[in-house]
Design a protein around this motif. Structure first.
Motif, mmCIF file in Angstrom:
data_model
loop_
_atom_site.group_PDB
_atom_site.id
_atom_site.type_symbol
_atom_site.label_atom_id
_atom_site.label_comp_id
_atom_site.label_asym_id
_atom_site.label_seq_id
_atom_site.Cartn_x
_atom_site.Cartn_y
_atom_site.Cartn_z
ATOM 1 N N TYR A 27 0.838 -1.197 0.000
ATOM 2 C CA TYR A 27 0.000 0.000 0.000
ATOM 3 C C TYR A 27 0.872 1.247 0.000
ATOM 4 O O TYR A 27 2.011 1.230 0.433
ATOM 5 N N SER A 28 0.285 2.324 -0.505
ATOM 6 C CA SER A 28 0.997 3.592 -0.641
ATOM 7 C C SER A 28 0.685 4.499 0.538
ATOM 8 O O SER A 28 -0.175 4.198 1.365
ATOM 9 N N SER A 30 -1.205 7.517 2.051
ATOM 10 C CA SER A 30 -2.545 7.994 1.722
ATOM 11 C C SER A 30 -2.475 9.482 1.381
ATOM 12 O O SER A 30 -1.592 10.201 1.844
ATOM 13 N N LEU A 59 -7.303 8.771 -0.477
ATOM 14 C CA LEU A 59 -6.912 7.920 -1.599
ATOM 15 C C LEU A 59 -5.727 7.063 -1.190
ATOM 16 O O LEU A 59 -4.733 7.586 -0.676
ATOM 17 N N GLN A 61 -3.380 3.752 -2.734
ATOM 18 C CA GLN A 61 -3.085 2.734 -3.743
ATOM 19 C C GLN A 61 -2.719 1.452 -3.011
ATOM 20 O O GLN A 61 -2.013 1.472 -1.997
ATOM 21 N N HIS A 62 -3.193 0.316 -3.511
ATOM 22 C CA HIS A 62 -2.892 -0.956 -2.858
ATOM 23 C C HIS A 62 -2.861 -2.080 -3.886
ATOM 24 O O HIS A 62 -3.409 -1.963 -4.980
ATOM 25 N N TRP A 71 -4.573 -1.123 -7.385
ATOM 26 C CA TRP A 71 -5.909 -0.564 -7.186
ATOM 27 C C TRP A 71 -5.799 0.757 -6.456
ATOM 28 O O TRP A 71 -4.821 1.027 -5.756
ATOM 29 N N LEU A 72 -6.843 1.580 -6.594
ATOM 30 C CA LEU A 72 -6.930 2.838 -5.868
ATOM 31 C C LEU A 72 -8.231 2.832 -5.076
ATOM 32 O O LEU A 72 -9.308 2.742 -5.660
ATOM 33 N N ASP A 83 -13.423 1.386 -5.162
ATOM 34 C CA ASP A 83 -12.144 0.696 -5.244
ATOM 35 C C ASP A 83 -11.962 0.317 -6.708
ATOM 36 O O ASP A 83 -12.618 -0.605 -7.198
ATOM 37 N N VAL A 86 -5.949 1.437 -10.999
ATOM 38 C CA VAL A 86 -5.250 2.706 -11.226
ATOM 39 C C VAL A 86 -5.529 3.218 -12.638
ATOM 40 O O VAL A 86 -5.730 4.415 -12.844
ATOM 41 N N ALA A 89 -8.799 4.856 -12.593
ATOM 42 C CA ALA A 89 -8.705 6.157 -11.934
ATOM 43 C C ALA A 89 -8.179 7.215 -12.910
ATOM 44 O O ALA A 89 -8.663 8.348 -12.920
#
Length: 107
Positions: A27-28, A30, A59, A61-62, A71-72, A83, A86, A89
């Motif tokens: 995950y990114s 947030s 938001l 990203q994972h 995914w975002l 969900d 990317v 999005a």
């Protein structure tokens, strides 16, 4: 891509520490985006009035290790709103910009 030990490397955007030996979820950081949202109208005998609120849309990203695409997640009040991939999005962002045009109030 794998390391010599066989474990998967994290994507560049991953900030997970994976300290619990669970390398399955990347995950990114947030990002918060302030949005003005309209609440459902309150019914009253004299008028219908919408309430407006400033919310924080989060938001993140994972990607699961077994998935091919990232995914975002769009979260509001700690719950999922949407969900999407990317790529989806990016298409959504392009479409929103095209719909609204460059001038304020042109949507």
């Amino acid at each position: 891509m794998s390391t010599t030990s066989g474990t998967q490397r994290c994507p560049e955007w991953c900030v997970a520490l994976h300290l619990d030996a669970d390398e399955t979820l990347h995950y990114s950081l947030s990002r918060e985006v302030s949005v003005v949202s309209r609440r459902p109208a309150r019914e009253s005998p004299d008028e219908r009035q919408h309430a407006f609120a400033v919310d924080q849309l989060v938001l993140v990203q994972h990607q699961e290790a077994h998935e091919r695409v990232p995914w975002l997640a769009l979260l509001l009040h700690d719950g999922p709103v949407l969900d999407i991939t990317v790529d989806s999005a990016r298409r959504l962002a392009t479409s929103l910009l095209e719909s609204c045009g460059p001038e304020p109030g042109s949507c």
